[in-house]
Design a protein around this motif. Sequence first.
Motif, PDB file in Angstrom:
ATOM      1  N   CYS A 108      50.461 -25.253 -55.607  1.00  0.00           N
ATOM      2  CA  CYS A 108      49.596 -24.939 -54.460  1.00  0.00           C
ATOM      3  C   CYS A 108      48.773 -23.683 -54.724  1.00  0.00           C
ATOM      4  O   CYS A 108      47.597 -23.627 -54.356  1.00  0.00           O
ATOM      5  CB  CYS A 108      50.428 -24.771 -53.189  1.00  0.00           C
ATOM      6  N   PHE A 109      49.384 -22.677 -55.348  1.00  0.00           N
ATOM      7  CA  PHE A 109      48.639 -21.465 -55.672  1.00  0.00           C
ATOM      8  C   PHE A 109      47.520 -21.755 -56.674  1.00  0.00           C
ATOM      9  O   PHE A 109      46.429 -21.194 -56.576  1.00  0.00           O
ATOM     10  CB  PHE A 109      49.568 -20.379 -56.225  1.00  0.00           C
ATOM     11  N   VAL A 110      47.775 -22.635 -57.628  1.00  0.00           N
ATOM     12  CA  VAL A 110      46.751 -22.990 -58.619  1.00  0.00           C
ATOM     13  C   VAL A 110      45.584 -23.700 -57.950  1.00  0.00           C
ATOM     14  O   VAL A 110      44.411 -23.366 -58.184  1.00  0.00           O
ATOM     15  CB  VAL A 110      47.366 -23.858 -59.745  1.00  0.00           C
ATOM     16  N   VAL A 111      45.880 -24.678 -57.099  1.00  0.00           N
ATOM     17  CA  VAL A 111      44.809 -25.398 -56.402  1.00  0.00           C
ATOM     18  C   VAL A 111      44.042 -24.443 -55.483  1.00  0.00           C
ATOM     19  O   VAL A 111      42.807 -24.523 -55.370  1.00  0.00           O
ATOM     20  CB  VAL A 111      45.388 -26.596 -55.621  1.00  0.00           C
ATOM     21  N   ALA A 112      44.735 -23.503 -54.859  1.00  0.00           N
ATOM     22  CA  ALA A 112      44.069 -22.524 -54.002  1.00  0.00           C
ATOM     23  C   ALA A 112      43.107 -21.657 -54.816  1.00  0.00           C
ATOM     24  O   ALA A 112      41.996 -21.360 -54.353  1.00  0.00           O
ATOM     25  CB  ALA A 112      45.095 -21.649 -53.294  1.00  0.00           C
ATOM     26  N   GLU A 113      43.515 -21.266 -56.010  1.00  0.00           N
ATOM     27  CA  GLU A 113      42.627 -20.451 -56.843  1.00  0.00           C
ATOM     28  C   GLU A 113      41.414 -21.244 -57.318  1.00  0.00           C
ATOM     29  O   GLU A 113      40.309 -20.706 -57.416  1.00  0.00           O
ATOM     30  CB  GLU A 113      43.388 -19.872 -58.029  1.00  0.00           C
ATOM     31  N   ILE A 114      41.605 -22.519 -57.603  1.00  0.00           N
ATOM     32  CA  ILE A 114      40.465 -23.359 -57.982  1.00  0.00           C
ATOM     33  C   ILE A 114      39.485 -23.471 -56.825  1.00  0.00           C
ATOM     34  O   ILE A 114      38.262 -23.341 -57.017  1.00  0.00           O
ATOM     35  CB  ILE A 114      40.959 -24.745 -58.443  1.00  0.00           C
ATOM     36  N   ALA A 140      67.026 -25.491 -58.329  1.00  0.00           N
ATOM     37  CA  ALA A 140      65.970 -26.115 -57.525  1.00  0.00           C
ATOM     38  C   ALA A 140      64.620 -25.800 -58.171  1.00  0.00           C
ATOM     39  O   ALA A 140      63.899 -24.913 -57.733  1.00  0.00           O
ATOM     40  CB  ALA A 140      66.034 -25.611 -56.093  1.00  0.00           C
ATOM     41  N   ILE A 141      64.284 -26.512 -59.221  1.00  0.00           N
ATOM     42  CA  ILE A 141      63.054 -26.238 -59.960  1.00  0.00           C
ATOM     43  C   ILE A 141      61.832 -26.818 -59.256  1.00  0.00           C
ATOM     44  O   ILE A 141      60.711 -26.360 -59.468  1.00  0.00           O
ATOM     45  CB  ILE A 141      63.172 -26.752 -61.418  1.00  0.00           C
ATOM     46  N   GLY A 142      62.039 -27.801 -58.390  1.00  0.00           N
ATOM     47  CA  GLY A 142      60.910 -28.430 -57.706  1.00  0.00           C
ATOM     48  C   GLY A 142      60.208 -27.512 -56.731  1.00  0.00           C
ATOM     49  O   GLY A 142      58.980 -27.555 -56.588  1.00  0.00           O
ATOM     50  N   TRP A 143      60.969 -26.663 -56.045  1.00  0.00           N
ATOM     51  CA  TRP A 143      60.370 -25.751 -55.066  1.00  0.00           C
ATOM     52  C   TRP A 143      59.366 -24.797 -55.706  1.00  0.00           C
ATOM     53  O   TRP A 143      58.227 -24.706 -55.252  1.00  0.00           O
ATOM     54  CB  TRP A 143      61.459 -24.957 -54.344  1.00  0.00           C
ATOM     55  N   PRO A 144      59.765 -24.046 -56.746  1.00  0.00           N
ATOM     56  CA  PRO A 144      58.782 -23.123 -57.321  1.00  0.00           C
ATOM     57  C   PRO A 144      57.626 -23.827 -58.014  1.00  0.00           C
ATOM     58  O   PRO A 144      56.495 -23.335 -57.993  1.00  0.00           O
ATOM     59  CB  PRO A 144      59.585 -22.279 -58.304  1.00  0.00           C
ATOM     60  N   LEU A 145      57.877 -24.984 -58.612  1.00  0.00           N
ATOM     61  CA  LEU A 145      56.775 -25.710 -59.258  1.00  0.00           C
ATOM     62  C   LEU A 145      55.749 -26.181 -58.230  1.00  0.00           C
ATOM     63  O   LEU A 145      54.545 -26.077 -58.453  1.00  0.00           O
ATOM     64  CB  LEU A 145      57.310 -26.892 -60.060  1.00  0.00           C
ATOM     65  N   ALA A 146      56.229 -26.703 -57.122  1.00  0.00           N
ATOM     66  CA  ALA A 146      55.306 -27.135 -56.070  1.00  0.00           C
ATOM     67  C   ALA A 146      54.557 -25.940 -55.480  1.00  0.00           C
ATOM     68  O   ALA A 146      53.352 -26.020 -55.206  1.00  0.00           O
ATOM     69  CB  ALA A 146      56.072 -27.877 -54.980  1.00  0.00           C
ATOM     70  N   GLY A 147      55.253 -24.824 -55.283  1.00  0.00           N
ATOM     71  CA  GLY A 147      54.605 -23.624 -54.757  1.00  0.00           C
ATOM     72  C   GLY A 147      53.539 -23.098 -55.707  1.00  0.00           C
ATOM     73  O   GLY A 147      52.427 -22.756 -55.283  1.00  0.00           O
ATOM     74  N   LEU A 148      53.861 -23.043 -57.000  1.00  0.00           N
ATOM     75  CA  LEU A 148      52.877 -22.580 -57.975  1.00  0.00           C
ATOM     76  C   LEU A 148      51.702 -23.551 -58.081  1.00  0.00           C
ATOM     77  O   LEU A 148      50.564 -23.131 -58.285  1.00  0.00           O
ATOM     78  CB  LEU A 148      53.537 -22.383 -59.330  1.00  0.00           C
TER      79      LEU A 148
END
Length: 100
Positions: free
Chosen positions: A79-85, A69-77
């Motif tokens: 969101c973390f990237v956009v949050a840091e921006i 399930a590669i989509g779950w961690p990619l989507a989560g990461l």
Amino acid sequence: MLAALALLALVLYRARRSDPFTPRTVAGLRLIGAVLLAGMIGALLEGAAELVLDRTVDSARTAGGFEVAIGWPLAGLGCFVVAEILARGTRMRDDLATVI
């Protein structure tokens, strides 16, 4: 997935009603990222349950298995990237407010 979508709708609603560069928006996006990473754990548990259930039906062969399930961690990461921006934008706005 429904929990992440509900949280995303709430974060977008708050961002549209007020300023998007707030710590509350950043915290909401981080929470969505955590929920999506938890979805990956849920997918792994689903695969394990499928294997256990498969063994109860026929112990001689295995038809179930784990899916990557590669989509779950990619989507989560993501969101973390956009949050840091957004967090950086918030800090920059606060610094600018102290200068002016």
